[in-house]
Design a protein around this motif. Structure first.
Motif, PDB file in Angstrom:
ATOM      1  N   ARG A  83      23.417  10.717 -68.852  1.00  0.00           N
ATOM      2  CA  ARG A  83      24.636  11.216 -69.490  1.00  0.00           C
ATOM      3  C   ARG A  83      25.854  10.413 -69.021  1.00  0.00           C
ATOM      4  O   ARG A  83      26.689   9.981 -69.820  1.00  0.00           O
ATOM      5  CB  ARG A  83      24.781  12.694 -69.126  1.00  0.00           C
ATOM      6  CG  ARG A  83      25.948  13.410 -69.764  1.00  0.00           C
ATOM      7  CD  ARG A  83      25.873  14.885 -69.375  1.00  0.00           C
ATOM      8  NE  ARG A  83      26.878  15.676 -70.050  1.00  0.00           N
ATOM      9  CZ  ARG A  83      28.126  15.819 -69.606  1.00  0.00           C
ATOM     10  NH1 ARG A  83      28.505  15.230 -68.503  1.00  0.00           N
ATOM     11  NH2 ARG A  83      28.983  16.553 -70.286  1.00  0.00           N
ATOM     12  N   ALA A  84      25.957  10.225 -67.697  1.00  0.00           N
ATOM     13  CA  ALA A  84      27.146   9.565 -67.138  1.00  0.00           C
ATOM     14  C   ALA A  84      27.237   8.113 -67.604  1.00  0.00           C
ATOM     15  O   ALA A  84      28.321   7.638 -67.971  1.00  0.00           O
ATOM     16  CB  ALA A  84      27.102   9.639 -65.613  1.00  0.00           C
ATOM     17  N   VAL A  85      26.115   7.400 -67.605  1.00  0.00           N
ATOM     18  CA  VAL A  85      26.139   5.989 -68.013  1.00  0.00           C
ATOM     19  C   VAL A  85      26.522   5.877 -69.493  1.00  0.00           C
ATOM     20  O   VAL A  85      27.276   4.978 -69.890  1.00  0.00           O
ATOM     21  CB  VAL A  85      24.778   5.313 -67.725  1.00  0.00           C
ATOM     22  CG1 VAL A  85      24.687   3.953 -68.397  1.00  0.00           C
ATOM     23  CG2 VAL A  85      24.568   5.164 -66.224  1.00  0.00           C
ATOM     24  N   THR A  86      26.031   6.797 -70.303  1.00  0.00           N
ATOM     25  CA  THR A  86      26.369   6.768 -71.735  1.00  0.00           C
ATOM     26  C   THR A  86      27.876   6.944 -71.940  1.00  0.00           C
ATOM     27  O   THR A  86      28.521   6.206 -72.699  1.00  0.00           O
ATOM     28  CB  THR A  86      25.601   7.875 -72.488  1.00  0.00           C
ATOM     29  OG1 THR A  86      24.210   7.746 -72.183  1.00  0.00           O
ATOM     30  CG2 THR A  86      25.800   7.781 -73.984  1.00  0.00           C
ATOM     31  N   PHE A  87      28.438   7.929 -71.240  1.00  0.00           N
ATOM     32  CA  PHE A  87      29.886   8.177 -71.359  1.00  0.00           C
ATOM     33  C   PHE A  87      30.691   6.973 -70.843  1.00  0.00           C
ATOM     34  O   PHE A  87      31.647   6.521 -71.480  1.00  0.00           O
ATOM     35  CB  PHE A  87      30.279   9.409 -70.528  1.00  0.00           C
ATOM     36  CG  PHE A  87      30.386  10.675 -71.331  1.00  0.00           C
ATOM     37  CD1 PHE A  87      31.156  10.722 -72.492  1.00  0.00           C
ATOM     38  CD2 PHE A  87      29.746  11.840 -70.922  1.00  0.00           C
ATOM     39  CE1 PHE A  87      31.270  11.897 -73.232  1.00  0.00           C
ATOM     40  CE2 PHE A  87      29.849  13.023 -71.649  1.00  0.00           C
ATOM     41  CZ  PHE A  87      30.612  13.039 -72.804  1.00  0.00           C
ATOM     42  N   ILE A  88      30.308   6.466 -69.664  1.00  0.00           N
ATOM     43  CA  ILE A  88      31.117   5.409 -69.041  1.00  0.00           C
ATOM     44  C   ILE A  88      31.000   4.100 -69.817  1.00  0.00           C
ATOM     45  O   ILE A  88      31.986   3.366 -69.965  1.00  0.00           O
ATOM     46  CB  ILE A  88      30.713   5.217 -67.556  1.00  0.00           C
ATOM     47  CG1 ILE A  88      31.003   6.498 -66.754  1.00  0.00           C
ATOM     48  CG2 ILE A  88      31.446   4.016 -66.943  1.00  0.00           C
ATOM     49  CD1 ILE A  88      32.464   6.898 -66.683  1.00  0.00           C
ATOM     50  N   LYS A  89      29.822   3.816 -70.338  1.00  0.00           N
ATOM     51  CA  LYS A  89      29.672   2.594 -71.138  1.00  0.00           C
ATOM     52  C   LYS A  89      30.643   2.623 -72.332  1.00  0.00           C
ATOM     53  O   LYS A  89      31.302   1.622 -72.639  1.00  0.00           O
ATOM     54  CB  LYS A  89      28.223   2.473 -71.634  1.00  0.00           C
ATOM     55  CG  LYS A  89      27.942   1.152 -72.294  1.00  0.00           C
ATOM     56  CD  LYS A  89      26.563   1.079 -72.917  1.00  0.00           C
ATOM     57  CE  LYS A  89      26.510  -0.156 -73.818  1.00  0.00           C
ATOM     58  NZ  LYS A  89      25.526  -0.012 -74.878  1.00  0.00           N
ATOM     59  N   ALA A  90      30.745   3.785 -72.963  1.00  0.00           N
ATOM     60  CA  ALA A  90      31.665   3.914 -74.107  1.00  0.00           C
ATOM     61  C   ALA A  90      33.116   3.762 -73.650  1.00  0.00           C
ATOM     62  O   ALA A  90      33.942   3.165 -74.349  1.00  0.00           O
ATOM     63  CB  ALA A  90      31.457   5.270 -74.787  1.00  0.00           C
ATOM     64  N   ALA A  91      33.424   4.300 -72.455  1.00  0.00           N
ATOM     65  CA  ALA A  91      34.804   4.211 -71.948  1.00  0.00           C
ATOM     66  C   ALA A  91      35.175   2.767 -71.644  1.00  0.00           C
ATOM     67  O   ALA A  91      36.271   2.306 -71.977  1.00  0.00           O
ATOM     68  CB  ALA A  91      34.962   5.076 -70.700  1.00  0.00           C
ATOM     69  N   VAL A  92      34.242   2.047 -71.022  1.00  0.00           N
ATOM     70  CA  VAL A  92      34.503   0.642 -70.677  1.00  0.00           C
ATOM     71  C   VAL A  92      34.730  -0.166 -71.961  1.00  0.00           C
ATOM     72  O   VAL A  92      35.635  -1.000 -72.043  1.00  0.00           O
ATOM     73  CB  VAL A  92      33.320   0.051 -69.865  1.00  0.00           C
ATOM     74  CG1 VAL A  92      33.485  -1.447 -69.685  1.00  0.00           C
ATOM     75  CG2 VAL A  92      33.213   0.743 -68.513  1.00  0.00           C
ATOM     76  N   LYS A  93      33.928   0.113 -72.962  1.00  0.00           N
ATOM     77  CA  LYS A  93      34.045  -0.610 -74.230  1.00  0.00           C
ATOM     78  C   LYS A  93      35.395  -0.327 -74.913  1.00  0.00           C
ATOM     79  O   LYS A  93      36.010  -1.230 -75.484  1.00  0.00           O
ATOM     80  CB  LYS A  93      32.894  -0.194 -75.152  1.00  0.00           C
ATOM     81  CG  LYS A  93      32.666  -1.159 -76.274  1.00  0.00           C
ATOM     82  CD  LYS A  93      31.392  -0.869 -77.025  1.00  0.00           C
ATOM     83  CE  LYS A  93      31.303  -1.832 -78.205  1.00  0.00           C
ATOM     84  NZ  LYS A  93      30.389  -1.391 -79.214  1.00  0.00           N
ATOM     85  N   ALA A  94      35.835   0.919 -74.815  1.00  0.00           N
ATOM     86  CA  ALA A  94      37.073   1.300 -75.514  1.00  0.00           C
ATOM     87  C   ALA A  94      38.323   0.931 -74.736  1.00  0.00           C
ATOM     88  O   ALA A  94      39.419   0.907 -75.294  1.00  0.00           O
ATOM     89  CB  ALA A  94      37.066   2.815 -75.766  1.00  0.00           C
ATOM     90  N   SER A  95      38.165   0.635 -73.450  1.00  0.00           N
ATOM     91  CA  SER A  95      39.344   0.462 -72.601  1.00  0.00           C
ATOM     92  C   SER A  95      39.894  -0.962 -72.646  1.00  0.00           C
ATOM     93  O   SER A  95      39.166  -1.922 -72.391  1.00  0.00           O
ATOM     94  CB  SER A  95      38.985   0.815 -71.151  1.00  0.00           C
ATOM     95  OG  SER A  95      40.119   0.627 -70.343  1.00  0.00           O
ATOM     96  N   PRO A  96      41.197  -1.100 -72.918  1.00  0.00           N
ATOM     97  CA  PRO A  96      41.794  -2.443 -72.880  1.00  0.00           C
ATOM     98  C   PRO A  96      42.105  -2.899 -71.454  1.00  0.00           C
ATOM     99  O   PRO A  96      42.498  -4.034 -71.250  1.00  0.00           O
ATOM    100  CB  PRO A  96      43.091  -2.278 -73.684  1.00  0.00           C
ATOM    101  CG  PRO A  96      43.382  -0.829 -73.710  1.00  0.00           C
ATOM    102  CD  PRO A  96      42.133  -0.075 -73.397  1.00  0.00           C
ATOM    103  N   ILE A  97      41.939  -2.002 -70.465  1.00  0.00           N
ATOM    104  CA  ILE A  97      42.194  -2.359 -69.061  1.00  0.00           C
ATOM    105  C   ILE A  97      40.911  -2.143 -68.258  1.00  0.00           C
ATOM    106  O   ILE A  97      40.003  -1.426 -68.706  1.00  0.00           O
ATOM    107  CB  ILE A  97      43.344  -1.507 -68.457  1.00  0.00           C
ATOM    108  CG1 ILE A  97      43.072   0.000 -68.660  1.00  0.00           C
ATOM    109  CG2 ILE A  97      44.685  -1.887 -69.065  1.00  0.00           C
ATOM    110  CD1 ILE A  97      44.089   0.916 -68.003  1.00  0.00           C
ATOM    111  N   PRO A  98      40.813  -2.768 -67.073  1.00  0.00           N
ATOM    112  CA  PRO A  98      39.592  -2.587 -66.279  1.00  0.00           C
ATOM    113  C   PRO A  98      39.327  -1.125 -65.927  1.00  0.00           C
ATOM    114  O   PRO A  98      40.259  -0.359 -65.703  1.00  0.00           O
ATOM    115  CB  PRO A  98      39.877  -3.400 -65.005  1.00  0.00           C
ATOM    116  CG  PRO A  98      40.941  -4.363 -65.386  1.00  0.00           C
ATOM    117  CD  PRO A  98      41.766  -3.683 -66.428  1.00  0.00           C
TER     118      PRO A  98
END
Lengths: 355, 214
Positions: free
Chosen positions: A301-316
């Motif tokens: 669950r956590a990796v799925t959420f974070i992968k999407a966040a990293v992809k959507a984020s314009p900052i590190p």
């Protein structure tokens, strides 16, 4: 006989699961994130890799060579000198010593100075002491040293602050009054955070870490985003890190907006662009651990959420990894088997920029 | 409009959290000759159930739940005159809820109280930092059939166990179900201290309370 692998439940209890059971839990955890966040699934290869990481026989694991990421650190030096049941180890040391130990012995890539109360409001009366300590630390350290604290908007409500407690007002069904109280508190919180950081920047701070943003709901995040915006205008070069308190911004107000976006109900991949828009240059996404589910379920669950966040984020994105977040079990001292596996998965599958 | 369409109208009105919409939908249902009990069960309560699901999924939040509950209450009030005496006011069960002594965390526990209230339970919220004896006193005073205890710190968790022991000493344990919650509480902890259930969040608290009390 089927091989079983030792895992943890979300509360830290050991369990032994077969590969089939682990895969089922990984898929179920992933599906929960996909359903709630309306985000893409992990690929088959990524699930295979998660399975490999979980079932590696070593007690602890590490990232592949060349995939190392920077590690930022929150909670200041409290991990060392804290001794009140707050996961500190109670080693008597000054904050200067604590900061330097993190830099020179623990290998922290950035560090933050924090007050023992670790909230912005209690710093106001001791600002001179904080400024002096920041200056002395800066004179002795090389790595970026931020000032860190929690927005903690709850401190602005009775009995700790001037505004009526929305919890009490809600119980009396005074919803409008509760909302007004949150709006007043948010305004004061923004003002205080900006005032404190003006002084810390004058003392040589490299920037600020807003830790556990949104802990008191959408008003807490509203206040923080406005403080970020204000500080960015005043200090174009400062480092601003916004770390979250939980995976979902709770709508205690329900209708507060930033840049036209309703803050209540935002998931990590929706929070990151807003933090960037306000002027942050580092975002700390959080995914909560469910104590009743296995490590595999939580990590999927956590990796799925974070992968999407990293992809959507314009900052590190530096993902929050620790007690009860990032797939890691809810233990005051999280076990290294779970911490190292979850961290490896976040770097190699979710592609986080740091931890 | 068919009965099913009217029930949908009632349900949607509750989900909209708007009192005016609920009142209008109830008036319409009444004019169509639908029994008050049906209006409540298949229309309004169904809407509240949807609100609970949306709350659980992070689509609606506490103020919305409360507005929906307030709107539903207004709708039920319109039906009271046509219902058997006291039927409208009958509560599912009495629950005493609070955050244990030494712990000042309030938000999660308050959300649980509100959700339980919105689901038809009579809730006596003792607040935060509640002296353990107060839980016992309130159970005796109200005749509650469940005690809910929250703790957000590992240092205050033992208060939950102490209240269970106090209930035993007072001869109340068999009459009262115990629910525990809060970030460091787990199912294992609940089992260890002999609580009847553990709830991870407010929606689960309502579900567990219904399972144990109804």
């Amino acid at each position: 006989m089927t091989t079983e692998h030792m895992l943890r439940m979300g509360d830290g209890k050991r369990v032994y699961l077969t590969k089939e059971q682990i895969l089922t839990d990984l898929r179920d955890g992933m599906a929960d994130a996909v359903d709630l966040g309306d985000i893409p699934e992990l690929s088959g290869d990524e699930l295979d890799k998660l399975m490999d990481i979980i079932t590696m026989p070593s007690r602890m694991v590490g990232v592949e060579a060349g995939m190392e990421v920077p590690v930022t650190h929150d909670i200041g030096t409290i991990r060392l000198d804290g001794d009140q049941g707050n996961s500190g180890v109670g080693i008597p040391s000054s904050r200067l010593v604590g900061c330097m130990v993190h830099e020179r012995a623990f290998g922290a890539d950035t560090m933050e100075l924090g007050h023992i109360d670790y909230s912005f409001k209690p710093v106001k009366p001791v600002i001179a002491q904080e400024m002096q300590t920041m200056e002395v630390c800066q004179q002795n350290m090389v790595i970026p040293l931020l000032y860190g604290a929690m927005p903690n908007m709850g401190l602005y409500y009775t009995p700790d602050g001037p505004f009526e407690n929305p919890g009490d007002l809600m119980k009396a069904f005074k919803i409008q009054e509760a909302r007004e109280s949150m709006e007043h508190a948010a305004k004061h919180l923004t003002r205080d955070m900006v005032w404190i950081m003006q002084r810390m920047m004058a003392s040589g701070s490299d920037g600020v870490n807003f830790d556990t943003t949104g802990a008191a709901g959408d008003g807490d995040m509203y206040a923080t985003l406005h403080a970020v915006e204000n500080l960015r205008k005043q200090y174009p070069e400062m480092y601003i890190e916004v770390g979250m308190a939980g995976e979902l911004v709770l709508g205690l107000h329900g209708e507060m907006t930033y840049d036209g976006t309703v803050l209540a109900g935002l998931w990590p991949h929706q929070q990151a662009p807003l933090a960037a828009k306000a002027g942050a240059n580092l975002f700390g996404p959080v995914v909560n651990t469910n104590t009743s589910k296995s490590f595999a379920w939580n990590l999927g669950r956590a990796v799925t959420f974070i992968k999407a966040a990293v992809k959507a984020s314009p900052i590190p994105c530096h993902v929050n990894m620790g007690m009860g977040v990032g797939g890691i079990p809810m233990l005051e001292t999280p076990t290294i088997d779970a911490v190292s596996r979850a961290s490896k998965a976040m770097v190699e599958i979710a592609n986080v920029d740091g931890i | 409009m068919s009965k099913e369409e009217t029930f949908k109208l009632l349900s949607d009105a509750v989900v909209s959290c708007k009192k005016d919409a609920v009142v209008a939908a109830v008036e319409k249902a009444k004019s169509e000759g639908i029994e008050p009990a049906e209006i409540i069960e298949k229309g309004l309560a169904s809407g509240m159930n949807d609100v609970g699901i949306m709350f659980e999924r992070g689509k609606l939040f506490l103020p919305h739940v409360m507005m929906a509950a307030g709107a539903m209450e207004a709708g039920v009030k319109l039906l009271e005159a046509d219902m058997p005496k006291d039927a409208a006011k009958k509560k599912l069960a009495v629950i005493v809820n609070g955050t244990v002594e030494g712990d000042v965390h309030d938000i999660g526990k308050s959300i649980v109280s509100t959700m339980l209230q919105s689901s038809g339970f009579e809730v006596h919220d003792l607040g935060r930092d509640v002296p353990l004896q107060d839980f016992i006193d309130k159970v005796k005073e109200t005749g509650a059939s469940m005690v809910g205890m929250s703790a957000l710190m590992t240092t205050t968790l033992p208060g939950q166990r102490e209240v269970i022991e106090m209930l035993k000493e007072q001869g109340l344990r068999d009459k009262v179900k115990v629910m525990v919650g809060g970030a460091p509480a787990t199912q294992t902890w609940a089992d260890k201290i002999g609580a009847d259930c553990y709830a991870e969040n407010a929606s689960e608290a309502v579900a567990r309370a219904k399972e144990l009390l109804l």
